[in-house]
Structures are given as C-alpha cells and as structure tokens.
Design an enzyme around this catalytic site. Structure first.
Site, PDB file in Angstrom:
ATOM      1  N   HIS A 111      -5.148 -10.031 -19.956  1.00 28.49           N
ATOM      2  CA  HIS A 111      -4.742 -11.020 -18.972  1.00 28.49           C
ATOM      3  C   HIS A 111      -4.858 -12.430 -19.541  1.00 28.49           C
ATOM      4  CE1 HIS A 111      -9.117 -11.001 -18.653  1.00 28.49           C
ATOM      5  NE2 HIS A 111      -9.060 -12.176 -18.017  1.00 28.49           N
ATOM      6  N   ASP A 113      -6.038 -16.189 -17.927  1.00 28.99           N
ATOM      7  CA  ASP A 113      -6.852 -16.595 -16.790  1.00 28.99           C
ATOM      8  C   ASP A 113      -6.041 -17.277 -15.688  1.00 28.99           C
ATOM      9  OD1 ASP A 113      -9.313 -15.602 -17.653  1.00 28.99           O
ATOM     10  OD2 ASP A 113      -9.796 -17.426 -18.773  1.00 28.99           O
ATOM     11  N   HIS A 266      -6.391 -12.244 -23.213  1.00 28.79           N
ATOM     12  CA  HIS A 266      -7.666 -11.777 -23.756  1.00 28.79           C
ATOM     13  C   HIS A 266      -8.134 -10.528 -23.017  1.00 28.79           C
ATOM     14  CE1 HIS A 266      -8.609 -14.755 -20.622  1.00 28.79           C
ATOM     15  NE2 HIS A 266      -9.725 -14.059 -20.386  1.00 28.79           N
TER      16      HIS A 266
END
Length: 332
Positions: A111, A113, A266
């Site tokens: 994903h 953030d 990440h």
C-alpha cells in the site's frame, strides 16, 4: 512533454550527496533505496542539510538514516516538521494521539499511506520502537520504476484509468498481524468513510516522474465492472510488487526510514511469529494528485481538511533519477 530517460552514468550524481562530508549516502537498490550514515537528525538541522536530505528522499524514494538513538516521539515529530507540515496522526484513528501514529504488528499488504483521501501525504517518517528478535523487515517498491517498465499498451491503459480508493473496503482481510486485524481498530478506522477518485498514473509534483497510484485501498476503477477492475488491478499491482523493483530493510535500533509516499508502496513483513513489533509514524502533508492528462483527483465522500493542509510542492531543480527506469512529464 513526455521524456523517457535513457541509461546514463550520471544517475545519482554529485547533487545526490550531502554537502557535509561526515554524512555518507550509500545506494542499497538500483531503482530505490539508500542508507545514510553520519547524520544527526533533529529539528535544528541547518537548511542546507535539510535540502540535501529532501533531495536524497526524492531521488532514492526511501532512505534509512542510521544511528538515531537520541530520537524519541517528540524528537521524531519535531524533526519531521523540517521536511514539511505534519498531518494529524490519521484521518480517523486518533485514540492513540493526534500527532504521531503508533502501529503494532505489521501491515502485510502492499500500500501507499492514506490514499483514500484527496491530499495524499507526500512523505512518511517511520521509527522502529520495538523490534522482534527476528523478522519484521519492511519492504518498499518503486511505483515509478513499475510504471516505466510497463509495455506501451499497458502504459496507455494506465494513463487513462481513474481508481477509487477508500478506507471502507475489505483490504483488511489480507492483513494477519497487528492493528488492522483488530476489530476495535477497524471500527475506528472506518468511523468516517472516505472515497477518492485518483488518476492511476500521477505526475510527481517535485520530480516530474510518472508513478502508479494503486495499493490495497483501491476498491475498483471508474467506469468498470467489479470483475474487470479486479483483473486490471491484479495485473498492474503485480508489476509494482516484482522483486527486482523492491528493496528490503531489516531494522536495527536507531534506524529511521523516510520515504516518498508519492512514488512508492511498502509492506511490513509478518515473519516474527507471536513476538511484539511496534513502529511510530509521522506523515507530512501532500498535494492533490494530477494525472498525465492534467486532471486532479476528486473527492467522492469524506472531508479530509481536518486531517491535513494541502501542501504547495516545490519542483526540484536539475533532478536526476537514481535509476534508468523513469518516465517524466504529462501527456504530449
């Protein structure tokens, strides 16, 4: 005008280094990733060092600054403010504090953030607080390199797509360790529903690079059926996750990771059994994404003005990418 960068020996050249000779930057991956040693992070950093650090993050997408044993929660938040304007800890999860978000376990799903709001954070600053005896690494992937490696027909498709990102979606079924698997956390996470339509390919406001904007908050694509969206997301997301497009960091005490949230995804590796893992995150205000066609993201539900201001990005002069896999500019 669209520019495709050809391989050159000047990638990551002298301007990627720090003016302070005591600070050493070492690449740890071709497409992204660098380690920085000899830098003492604090709110009192001089302007030249702050600018060198900003350039390093934009160039290498993620940097790990070692040896920051002196940094506590207040120091992390104060330092982060030198790189931008800190957001609230989260658009909905504020029970653990409004400035800094403690995260337990590992978000073991790819994903970027907070993409479910219109003003996607530009950077994240993550500090390891408690690390397990083994495991618990974090991986990052370059969404710039992933886009540049697409065959031309897939690039044309991606350029035209708009994705719906939301916090009220079943992505959490893939998360097995930590906060996101906790019902109470989940209830707070979705107490206000956000839905935002983003361009799948955004033009980075500081580097000009094109990057894929996807990840586990995507519920579908505008104008497509659910089954069609699932197939296309699987196809494009797989390009982001290719191992040669990633870098992995095994945390040590004193490490702080800073990454460009607009050009990466990440993943927290959940390979530490029943041990406890905690990291603390500060995010920095970003702008509203713009696609290659010049169209901005649009809000479908939720108002994120309480969470973050809208950042006014500054173009990075004479930017040179860290790798030869980079395409920059809007549509010709």
């Amino acid at each position: 005008m669209t520019a495709i960068l050809e391989p050159t020996t000047t990638l990551g050249g002298p301007r990627a280094a720090f003016a302070d000779p005591r600070v050493r930057l070492t690449k740890i991956g071709h497409h992204l990733g660098a380690r920085i040693d000899g830098l003492h992070l604090s709110a009192g950093l001089d302007d030249t060092t702050v600018e060198d650090l900003r350039r390093a993050v934009l160039t290498h997408k993620v940097v790990i600054v070692t040896g920051q044993h002196h940094i506590d929660d207040d120091g992390q938040y104060a330092f982060a403010g030198r790189l931008g304007t800190p957001t609230k800890a989260h658009p909905t999860v504020l029970s653990r504090g409004e400035d800094l978000l403690p995260l337990e376990g590992a978000a073991n799903s790819w994903h970027t953030d907070v993409t479910f709001v219109d003003r996607v954070p530009k950077m994240s600053v993550l500090r390891a607080v408690v690390q397990p005896e083994y495991g618990g690494a974090t991986m990052w992937a370059s969404t710039v390199a992933a886009y540049a490696a697409l065959p031309l027909p897939l690039r044309v498709l991606a350029d035209s797509l708009r994705a719906i990102h939301t916090n009220d979606y079943d992505y959490a079924e893939h998360l097995t360790v930590g906060d996101s698997s906790d019902p109470a956390y989940r209830e707070e996470f979705v107490r206000t529903v956000f839905r935002t339509e983003h361009p799948v390919v955004r033009v980075h406001p500081e580097t000009g690079e094109r990057a894929l904007t996807l990840g586990h908050f995507v519920s579908g694509f505008a104008g497509l059926k659910t089954s069609e969206s699932a197939d296309i997301l699987r196809l494009l997301q797989a390009r982001v996750e290719r191992p040669d497009n990633t870098v992995r960091w095994n945390w040590s005490p004193g490490d702080i990771a800073i990454w460009d949230n607009r050009s990466t995804q990440h993943y927290g590796v959940a390979d530490f059994g029943g041990a406890y893992r905690r990291v603390n995150r500060v995010t920095l205000a970003g702008d509203i994404p713009v696609g290659v066609d010049g169209r901005r993201s649009t809000v479908l539900a939720g108002d994120a003005s309480h969470y973050s201001v809208i950042d006014e990005p500054q173009a990075l002069p004479d930017f040179v990418p860290a790798s030869d896999r980079s395409i920059s500019g809007p549509a010709a």
